[in-house]
Design a protein around this motif. Structure first.
Motif, PDB file in Angstrom:
ATOM      1  N   ASN A 175       0.821  -1.216   0.000  1.00 20.55           N
ATOM      2  CA  ASN A 175       0.000   0.000   0.000  1.00 20.55           C
ATOM      3  C   ASN A 175       0.849   1.258   0.000  1.00 20.55           C
ATOM      4  O   ASN A 175       0.453   2.276  -0.565  1.00 20.55           O
ATOM      5  CB  ASN A 175      -0.956  -0.002   1.197  1.00 20.55           C
ATOM      6  CG  ASN A 175      -2.106  -0.966   0.998  1.00 20.55           C
ATOM      7  OD1 ASN A 175      -2.682  -1.044  -0.085  1.00 20.55           O
ATOM      8  ND2 ASN A 175      -2.446  -1.721   2.039  1.00 20.55           N
ATOM      9  N   LEU A 176       2.025   1.204   0.623  1.00 17.88           N
ATOM     10  CA  LEU A 176       2.931   2.350   0.536  1.00 17.88           C
ATOM     11  C   LEU A 176       3.420   2.511  -0.898  1.00 17.88           C
ATOM     12  O   LEU A 176       3.414   3.624  -1.438  1.00 17.88           O
ATOM     13  CB  LEU A 176       4.117   2.162   1.478  1.00 17.88           C
ATOM     14  CG  LEU A 176       5.162   3.289   1.434  1.00 17.88           C
ATOM     15  CD1 LEU A 176       4.562   4.615   1.893  1.00 17.88           C
ATOM     16  CD2 LEU A 176       6.386   2.938   2.269  1.00 17.88           C
ATOM     17  N   TYR A 177       3.824   1.416  -1.513  1.00 16.35           N
ATOM     18  CA  TYR A 177       4.325   1.489  -2.886  1.00 16.35           C
ATOM     19  C   TYR A 177       3.236   1.932  -3.856  1.00 16.35           C
ATOM     20  O   TYR A 177       3.488   2.746  -4.760  1.00 16.35           O
ATOM     21  CB  TYR A 177       4.878   0.132  -3.325  1.00 16.35           C
ATOM     22  CG  TYR A 177       5.406   0.157  -4.743  1.00 16.35           C
ATOM     23  CD1 TYR A 177       6.659   0.697  -5.030  1.00 16.35           C
ATOM     24  CD2 TYR A 177       4.634  -0.331  -5.798  1.00 16.35           C
ATOM     25  CE1 TYR A 177       7.125   0.750  -6.331  1.00 16.35           C
ATOM     26  CE2 TYR A 177       5.104  -0.284  -7.101  1.00 16.35           C
ATOM     27  CZ  TYR A 177       6.349   0.259  -7.356  1.00 16.35           C
ATOM     28  OH  TYR A 177       6.812   0.321  -8.653  1.00 16.35           O
ATOM     29  N   ASP A 178       2.016   1.436  -3.661  1.00 16.02           N
ATOM     30  CA  ASP A 178       0.910   1.763  -4.573  1.00 16.02           C
ATOM     31  C   ASP A 178       0.212   3.072  -4.226  1.00 16.02           C
ATOM     32  O   ASP A 178      -0.779   3.440  -4.867  1.00 16.02           O
ATOM     33  CB  ASP A 178      -0.120   0.631  -4.564  1.00 16.02           C
ATOM     34  CG  ASP A 178       0.421  -0.656  -5.174  1.00 16.02           C
ATOM     35  OD1 ASP A 178       1.313  -0.563  -6.037  1.00 16.02           O
ATOM     36  OD2 ASP A 178      -0.034  -1.740  -4.763  1.00 16.02           O
ATOM     37  N   SER A 179       0.700   3.768  -3.200  1.00 17.01           N
ATOM     38  CA  SER A 179       0.148   5.067  -2.782  1.00 17.01           C
ATOM     39  C   SER A 179      -1.294   4.987  -2.305  1.00 17.01           C
ATOM     40  O   SER A 179      -2.059   5.937  -2.448  1.00 17.01           O
ATOM     41  CB  SER A 179       0.266   6.094  -3.924  1.00 17.01           C
ATOM     42  OG  SER A 179       1.615   6.233  -4.334  1.00 17.01           O
ATOM     43  N   HIS A 180      -1.667   3.851  -1.719  1.00 12.30           N
ATOM     44  CA  HIS A 180      -2.976   3.724  -1.083  1.00 12.30           C
ATOM     45  C   HIS A 180      -2.800   4.095   0.396  1.00 12.30           C
ATOM     46  O   HIS A 180      -2.722   3.223   1.269  1.00 12.30           O
ATOM     47  CB  HIS A 180      -3.516   2.295  -1.229  1.00 12.30           C
ATOM     48  CG  HIS A 180      -3.734   1.889  -2.651  1.00 12.30           C
ATOM     49  ND1 HIS A 180      -3.687   0.576  -3.075  1.00 12.30           N
ATOM     50  CD2 HIS A 180      -4.000   2.624  -3.763  1.00 12.30           C
ATOM     51  CE1 HIS A 180      -3.904   0.524  -4.373  1.00 12.30           C
ATOM     52  NE2 HIS A 180      -4.103   1.751  -4.817  1.00 12.30           N
ATOM     53  N   TYR A 181      -2.734   5.397   0.646  1.00  9.80           N
ATOM     54  CA  TYR A 181      -2.277   5.864   1.952  1.00  9.80           C
ATOM     55  C   TYR A 181      -3.262   5.566   3.086  1.00  9.80           C
ATOM     56  O   TYR A 181      -2.842   5.370   4.226  1.00  9.80           O
ATOM     57  CB  TYR A 181      -1.963   7.361   1.888  1.00  9.80           C
ATOM     58  CG  TYR A 181      -0.852   7.670   0.915  1.00  9.80           C
ATOM     59  CD1 TYR A 181       0.448   7.234   1.167  1.00  9.80           C
ATOM     60  CD2 TYR A 181      -1.105   8.369  -0.271  1.00  9.80           C
ATOM     61  CE1 TYR A 181       1.472   7.495   0.270  1.00  9.80           C
ATOM     62  CE2 TYR A 181      -0.084   8.634  -1.172  1.00  9.80           C
ATOM     63  CZ  TYR A 181       1.205   8.199  -0.904  1.00  9.80           C
ATOM     64  OH  TYR A 181       2.214   8.452  -1.788  1.00  9.80           O
ATOM     65  N   ASP A 182      -4.555   5.551   2.782  1.00 10.40           N
ATOM     66  CA  ASP A 182      -5.518   5.217   3.841  1.00 10.40           C
ATOM     67  C   ASP A 182      -5.321   3.776   4.302  1.00 10.40           C
ATOM     68  O   ASP A 182      -5.313   3.485   5.507  1.00 10.40           O
ATOM     69  CB  ASP A 182      -6.951   5.453   3.365  1.00 10.40           C
ATOM     70  CG  ASP A 182      -7.268   4.753   2.049  1.00 10.40           C
ATOM     71  OD1 ASP A 182      -6.320   4.322   1.342  1.00 10.40           O
ATOM     72  OD2 ASP A 182      -8.464   4.625   1.724  1.00 10.40           O
ATOM     73  N   LYS A 183      -5.122   2.861   3.351  1.00  6.55           N
ATOM     74  CA  LYS A 183      -4.869   1.459   3.699  1.00  6.55           C
ATOM     75  C   LYS A 183      -3.494   1.305   4.347  1.00  6.55           C
ATOM     76  O   LYS A 183      -3.296   0.462   5.229  1.00  6.55           O
ATOM     77  CB  LYS A 183      -4.974   0.581   2.457  1.00  6.55           C
ATOM     78  CG  LYS A 183      -6.378   0.525   1.867  1.00  6.55           C
ATOM     79  CD  LYS A 183      -6.412  -0.325   0.605  1.00  6.55           C
ATOM     80  CE  LYS A 183      -7.811  -0.356  -0.002  1.00  6.55           C
ATOM     81  NZ  LYS A 183      -7.843  -1.139  -1.263  1.00  6.55           N
ATOM     82  N   PHE A 184      -2.548   2.124   3.903  1.00  6.65           N
ATOM     83  CA  PHE A 184      -1.219   2.093   4.501  1.00  6.65           C
ATOM     84  C   PHE A 184      -1.275   2.463   5.983  1.00  6.65           C
ATOM     85  O   PHE A 184      -0.624   1.823   6.819  1.00  6.65           O
ATOM     86  CB  PHE A 184      -0.277   3.037   3.751  1.00  6.65           C
ATOM     87  CG  PHE A 184       0.993   3.336   4.493  1.00  6.65           C
ATOM     88  CD1 PHE A 184       2.025   2.415   4.531  1.00  6.65           C
ATOM     89  CD2 PHE A 184       1.149   4.539   5.173  1.00  6.65           C
ATOM     90  CE1 PHE A 184       3.197   2.677   5.228  1.00  6.65           C
ATOM     91  CE2 PHE A 184       2.314   4.818   5.873  1.00  6.65           C
ATOM     92  CZ  PHE A 184       3.346   3.883   5.896  1.00  6.65           C
ATOM     93  N   PHE A 185      -2.033   3.507   6.328  1.00  8.51           N
ATOM     94  CA  PHE A 185      -2.147   3.915   7.728  1.00  8.51           C
ATOM     95  C   PHE A 185      -2.746   2.801   8.584  1.00  8.51           C
ATOM     96  O   PHE A 185      -2.317   2.572   9.718  1.00  8.51           O
ATOM     97  CB  PHE A 185      -3.000   5.184   7.836  1.00  8.51           C
ATOM     98  CG  PHE A 185      -2.176   6.441   8.001  1.00  8.51           C
ATOM     99  CD1 PHE A 185      -0.900   6.525   7.480  1.00  8.51           C
ATOM    100  CD2 PHE A 185      -2.677   7.532   8.683  1.00  8.51           C
ATOM    101  CE1 PHE A 185      -0.130   7.678   7.633  1.00  8.51           C
ATOM    102  CE2 PHE A 185      -1.928   8.695   8.849  1.00  8.51           C
ATOM    103  CZ  PHE A 185      -0.643   8.760   8.320  1.00  8.51           C
ATOM    104  N   LEU A 186      -3.740   2.100   8.034  1.00 13.84           N
ATOM    105  CA  LEU A 186      -4.341   0.980   8.766  1.00 13.84           C
ATOM    106  C   LEU A 186      -3.325  -0.145   8.964  1.00 13.84           C
ATOM    107  O   LEU A 186      -3.225  -0.731  10.050  1.00 13.84           O
ATOM    108  CB  LEU A 186      -5.565   0.451   8.011  1.00 13.84           C
ATOM    109  CG  LEU A 186      -6.783   1.384   7.956  1.00 13.84           C
ATOM    110  CD1 LEU A 186      -7.857   0.787   7.051  1.00 13.84           C
ATOM    111  CD2 LEU A 186      -7.344   1.628   9.362  1.00 13.84           C
ATOM    112  N   ALA A 187      -2.553  -0.424   7.903  1.00 17.61           N
ATOM    113  CA  ALA A 187      -1.541  -1.474   7.995  1.00 17.61           C
ATOM    114  C   ALA A 187      -0.436  -1.090   8.977  1.00 17.61           C
ATOM    115  O   ALA A 187       0.095  -1.946   9.698  1.00 17.61           O
ATOM    116  CB  ALA A 187      -0.952  -1.753   6.614  1.00 17.61           C
ATOM    117  N   LEU A 188      -0.093   0.204   9.018  1.00 21.20           N
ATOM    118  CA  LEU A 188       0.933   0.672   9.949  1.00 21.20           C
ATOM    119  C   LEU A 188       0.461   0.494  11.399  1.00 21.20           C
ATOM    120  O   LEU A 188       1.229   0.055  12.269  1.00 21.20           O
ATOM    121  CB  LEU A 188       1.270   2.137   9.674  1.00 21.20           C
ATOM    122  CG  LEU A 188       2.345   2.774  10.553  1.00 21.20           C
ATOM    123  CD1 LEU A 188       3.671   2.015  10.431  1.00 21.20           C
ATOM    124  CD2 LEU A 188       2.536   4.245  10.175  1.00 21.20           C
ATOM    125  N   ALA A 189      -0.801   0.811  11.654  1.00 27.74           N
ATOM    126  CA  ALA A 189      -1.349   0.625  13.002  1.00 27.74           C
ATOM    127  C   ALA A 189      -1.360  -0.854  13.377  1.00 27.74           C
ATOM    128  O   ALA A 189      -1.046  -1.222  14.520  1.00 27.74           O
ATOM    129  CB  ALA A 189      -2.762   1.192  13.071  1.00 27.74           C
TER     130      ALA A 189
END
Length: 385
Positions: free
Chosen positions: A258-272
């Protein structure tokens, strides 16, 4: 050959379980950690380590179990001591060294730190082969990891480097990369640690230190933070070794992709989710959880902002799946600390980027390095004249 077998001692999974039990916030993991820790202690007859764990209330003290394990330890050490004395009387230096290593390894297995370290150092003195000497030093490093002794780890990493440079084989060189890489992560040197782990990815054999899946997880966690986007795709996302275990690491898969694909909302969820499942429960990474989460957020903000000259706070908030107030407060904090090159126009609700030009940055670097060089020349002239 038997000499090439690397014994998984001490059992580092037990140190991880002990960490979990020592962390109240990980209460949901305590039951399984308590069970696995006790099973591991019984399996290796770890009376000295059991004393440490029960003294800190990691496990309840079972006097009968302790007495039984101490008796087992005494009997086994007596056998090894007899073998050592026999070797001293009738055998050569090789057999004496073998008996010394057997005693050192048994003390290491049962978690008797002081006696194990002393015995391993004595075995190191008496062992002739370079490969076996490197293995002993790697064992000393593992003892350091087991008891979270950073000074001991660093001391023996340096010693291992010196021995490997004298002629260590390919396998031991690669093992040492993993040992040093994990130590660097544990002291928050993510960039260099990530490089070493990534370099060892295709040749990993250090299962005595860390399981393969946990190794790949550490490699992903560290390299997502330090690699640029092209290298993230080339070296990590597309790596066969990573692809192979991603089904077992779904949270880290989401974080990376998600970071690579710029899906930042999903990235934030994955980071949490990564924070809860891979950082806080990990005894090497837990102290750096807040740092890692902060740096990953800054990385994501920079990645988005570098694509625009300006964008609204509302669109930025929607991209990350958070409120305008949250993103406003967070950007303000990172801008004030110099981590984001942008300004916030609160009247119009716009974020404007103001990245310094490359030429200006290069000019400032030349001036700064020139000043350092002039100062060095002046100091040298005073010494010479």
């Amino acid at each position: 050959m038997a000499d090439d077998v690397v014994l998984p001692i001490p059992n580092l999974a037990l140190a991880q379980n002990y960490f979990v039990l020592s962390t109240p916030a990980l209460g949901h993991l305590h039951e399984s950690a308590r069970r696995e820790l006790l099973e591991g202690i019984k399996a290796d007859q770890m009376a000295p380590y059991y004393r440490i764990v029960t003294a800190t209330n990691g496990l309840p003290l079972d006097e009968a179990l302790l007495a039984n394990m101490e008796q087992q330890n005494k009997e086994e050490l007596d056998k090894i001591e007899e073998r050592l004395e026999e070797a001293k009387k009738t055998e050569g230096e090789t057999d004496i060294a073998d008996a010394l290593r057997a005693r050192a390894n048994y003390l290491t297995r049962i978690g008797d730190k002081e006696r194990a370290v002393e015995a391993q150092k004595l075995a190191l003195e008496k062992t002739p082969g370079l490969g076996s000497r490197i293995d002993i030093v790697l064992t000393l490093i593992r003892i350091g990891f087991f008891f979270n002794d950073h000074e001991m780890i660093l001391q023996h990493l340096t010693q291992a480097d010196e021995l490997v440079e004298k002629g260590g084989d390919w396998d031991r060189r690669n093992r040492l990369k993993v040992y040093r890489g994990l130590h660097l992560l544990s002291i928050r040197q993510f960039k260099r640690g990530a490089e070493l782990l990534l370099d060892a990815l295709s040749t990993f054999t250090a299962t005595e230190l860390i399981s393969y899946n946990d190794f790949v997880a550490s490699t992903i966690i560290s390299n997502v933070l330090t690699l640029n986007r092209p290298d993230l795709k080339k070296k990590l996302i597309s790596a066969p070794e990573v692809i192979q275990v991603l089904p077992d690491l779904p949270v880290l898969s989401d974080l990376m992709k998600n970071l690579y694909d710029s899906h930042y909302d999903k990235f934030f969820l994955a980071l949490a989710a990564t924070e809860q499942t891979h950082l806080k429960p990990n005894r090497l990474l837990a102290p750096h959880t807040r740092y890692y989460v902060r740096e990953m957020r800054i990385l994501a903000y920079n990645q988005l902002l570098e694509s625009y000259r300006s964008l609204t706070l509302d669109s930025l908030a929607r991209s990350f799946g958070v409120s305008v107030e949250f993103v406003d407060n967070e950007l303000s904090r990172f801008i004030a600390s110099g981590r984001l090159h942008c300004t916030i126009d609160k009247v119009n609700g716009v974020v404007e980027t103001n990245r310094p030009s490359l030429k200006n940055a290069q000019y400032e670097t030349v001036i700064r390095q020139g000043d350092i060089l002039l100062n060095a020349v002046q100091r040298l002239s005073k010494v010479l004249y």
